[in-house]
Design a protein around this motif. Structure first.
Motif, PDB file in Angstrom:
ATOM      1  N   THR A 172       9.231  -4.148  -6.196  1.00 45.93           N
ATOM      2  CA  THR A 172       8.405  -5.220  -5.637  1.00 45.93           C
ATOM      3  C   THR A 172       9.046  -6.577  -5.913  1.00 45.93           C
ATOM      4  O   THR A 172       9.166  -6.990  -7.076  1.00 45.93           O
ATOM      5  N   TYR A 216       7.197   0.340  -9.461  1.00 45.00           N
ATOM      6  CA  TYR A 216       6.574  -0.806  -8.775  1.00 45.00           C
ATOM      7  C   TYR A 216       7.288  -2.105  -9.135  1.00 45.00           C
ATOM      8  O   TYR A 216       7.587  -2.929  -8.272  1.00 45.00           O
ATOM      9  N   LYS A 270      -3.744  -5.778  -8.546  1.00 44.01           N
ATOM     10  CA  LYS A 270      -2.897  -6.706  -7.786  1.00 44.01           C
ATOM     11  C   LYS A 270      -2.805  -6.303  -6.311  1.00 44.01           C
ATOM     12  O   LYS A 270      -2.791  -7.148  -5.423  1.00 44.01           O
ATOM     13  N   GLU A 271      -2.772  -5.003  -6.067  1.00 47.52           N
ATOM     14  CA  GLU A 271      -2.681  -4.510  -4.690  1.00 47.52           C
ATOM     15  C   GLU A 271      -4.050  -4.362  -4.021  1.00 47.52           C
ATOM     16  O   GLU A 271      -4.132  -3.855  -2.902  1.00 47.52           O
ATOM     17  N   ARG A 272      -5.099  -4.782  -4.729  1.00 49.37           N
ATOM     18  CA  ARG A 272      -6.479  -4.742  -4.216  1.00 49.37           C
ATOM     19  C   ARG A 272      -6.926  -3.324  -3.844  1.00 49.37           C
ATOM     20  O   ARG A 272      -7.724  -3.121  -2.937  1.00 49.37           O
ATOM     21  N   MET A 279       0.831  -1.207   0.000  1.00 51.98           N
ATOM     22  CA  MET A 279       0.000   0.000   0.000  1.00 51.98           C
ATOM     23  C   MET A 279       0.866   1.259   0.000  1.00 51.98           C
ATOM     24  O   MET A 279       0.597   2.228  -0.710  1.00 51.98           O
ATOM     25  N   VAL A 292       2.293   1.828  -3.440  1.00 54.91           N
ATOM     26  CA  VAL A 292       1.278   2.357  -4.350  1.00 54.91           C
ATOM     27  C   VAL A 292       1.116   3.861  -4.138  1.00 54.91           C
ATOM     28  O   VAL A 292       0.972   4.630  -5.101  1.00 54.91           O
TER      29      VAL A 292
END
Length: 427
Positions: free
Chosen positions: A36, A32, A296-298, A1, A4
């Motif tokens: 990541t 990212y 992907k990160e919801r 989070m 992002v």
């Protein structure tokens, strides 16, 4: 989070620095993939390429080409004469022509910037000769160009439909009501200001039947093109993409019939189409990567859960979304914000029980206002760049138009009838 959030901040910084939109999105997305662990960098290329492979997006180059061909085939001048004939006896006649021409050409060009550029060159000098002020002429030109993405076959509707998996045919039909509402509202405001400032009419005599028939004849066939597009899609004869190619074919036939479309103009139209379409598709490719990261990160799910827990009323949700989109539109180009935000907001709107067509047209209308709003309003800068109007004079003159747009946005947001009535009638 947290990562992002860093990406979002980087994206905004790059946009403020006026880095091209697709580079800003791709650059922030790359961060990212670099930071990541466990994320394969091949996904970056896969998503970028895959995002441009939607069948719906095939309609974009056809409708861009259609708009360009109209300017070289003699269609624009014939529709201009028709609009002038209809509004010639109204106070501020050329101002009304400006609005009506945008409405009629919106069904052919699909590009608000192309419409604004064309009318800035064609109409503003004539308006100034007739006594209209440069700021007023520029504001009317830029504001009326907002109608273009709302009237089918607006490129914004094609993009929204492909992103949110909404029927493009239904969006086209809905756009008739929304575009018509804005056209009437703008003509009303132009009438009030023209009467107050005593702007002149185009003609003083009443329009006779024979004069009307003779003036309407040249415009009838061009004005049938949007009807053919929507009718063919609604009847299930063609898809939106096939309708675009059909419309291009008809435009070429008209240009040859009018003896105004030669090979040189044809090649110029194709060149303009390649440049415009490439710009749109680069943004689509970049934003597809960004959307994959959000998914992907919801982020959409988390945002939806937070909004539903915080806001338990759909009317308040619509109000908050409007304020948010108006602010975003002041800084980010409409198509770019759409590709980023629609996957976030459309599912939440559905969770609140908001009609998908209603929400789509509200979103597109917000984007149209953003194109007119400082500090980065593209319509404002394109129009002022061509007409030579100072930005501060433009903004001052535009105040009543901004108020009107706010009122129309409120009506569209809270009275779904204007978005859904024609759709329900035809579907």
């Amino acid at each position: 989070m947290d990562l992002v959030l860093v990406i979002f901040v980087l994206l905004l910084v790059l946009l403020f620095l006026k880095v091209p939109v697709y580079i800003a999105i791709l650059g922030s997305s790359l961060v990212y993939f670099f930071l990541t662990p466990g994320v394969n960098s091949i996904v970056f290329a896969q998503q970028a390429i895959g995002g441009t492979e939607s069948i719906s997006l095939l309609a974009v180059p056809f409708f861009v080409l259609l708009g360009s061909l109209m300017n070289y085939s003699g269609v624009t001048s014939r529709i201009f004469d028709f609009a002038a004939m209809l509004t010639g006896r109204m106070k501020g006649g050329l101002g009304h022509v400006n609005v009506l021409l945008s409405t009629l050409m919106g069904g052919l060009s699909g590009s608000n910037l192309a419409d604004a550029a064309m009318q800035s060159k064609m109409l503003v000098p004539e308006m100034e000769k007739k006594g209209f002020s440069k700021p007023f002429s520029s504001v009317v030109t830029a504001t009326s160009s907002m109608i273009t993405p709302l009237i089918p076959p607006g490129i914004a509707m094609i993009l929204y439909g492909s992103i949110a998996n909404v029927s493009i045919g239904k969006l086209f039909v809905s756009g008739i009501g929304i575009g018509g509402l804005l056209c009437i509202a703008l003509m009303g405001l132009v009438a009030v200001i023209s009467n107050k400032r005593n702007y002149p009419r185009i003609r003083e005599h009443r329009l006779g039947i024979n004069e009307f028939i003779n003036g309407a004849k040249p415009a009838i066939i061009p004005l049938m093109i949007p009807i053919v597009i929507i009718g063919a899609i609604r009847a299930g004869i063609v898809t939106a993409t096939e309708a675009g190619s059909l419309a291009v074919f008809l435009a070429i036939i008209l240009g040859i019939f009018y003896k105004e479309l030669d090979m040189k103009a044809m090649m110029k139209s194709i060149k303009e189409t390649v440049v415009s379409t490439s710009g749109i598709m680069l943004i689509v490719a970049a934003a597809s990567v960004f959307s994959w990261i959000l998914t992907k990160e919801r982020i959409p799910q988390q945002l939806a859960e937070w909004l539903i827990a915080t806001i338990n009323n759909k009317y308040i949700f619509l109000f908050v979304v409007n304020i948010f989109l108006l602010i975003v539109g002041m800084f980010i180009e409409g198509n770019a914000s759409m590709i980023i935000l629609v996957p976030l907001l459309a599912p939440i709107a559905a969770a609140f029980g908001i009609n998908e067509i209603h929400f789509a047209m509200m979103y597109i209308f917000n984007n149209a206002i953003g194109a007119l709003s400082p500090p980065m309003g593209t319509l404002m800068f394109v129009t002022c760049g061509i007409t030579g109007c100072k930005t501060k004079d433009f903004i001052k003159e535009a105040v009543p138009f901004y108020i009107l747009l706010g009122v129309v946005l409120f009506i569209i947001t809270y009275i779904p009838f204007f978005s859904t009535a024609l759709v329900n009638l035809l579907y």
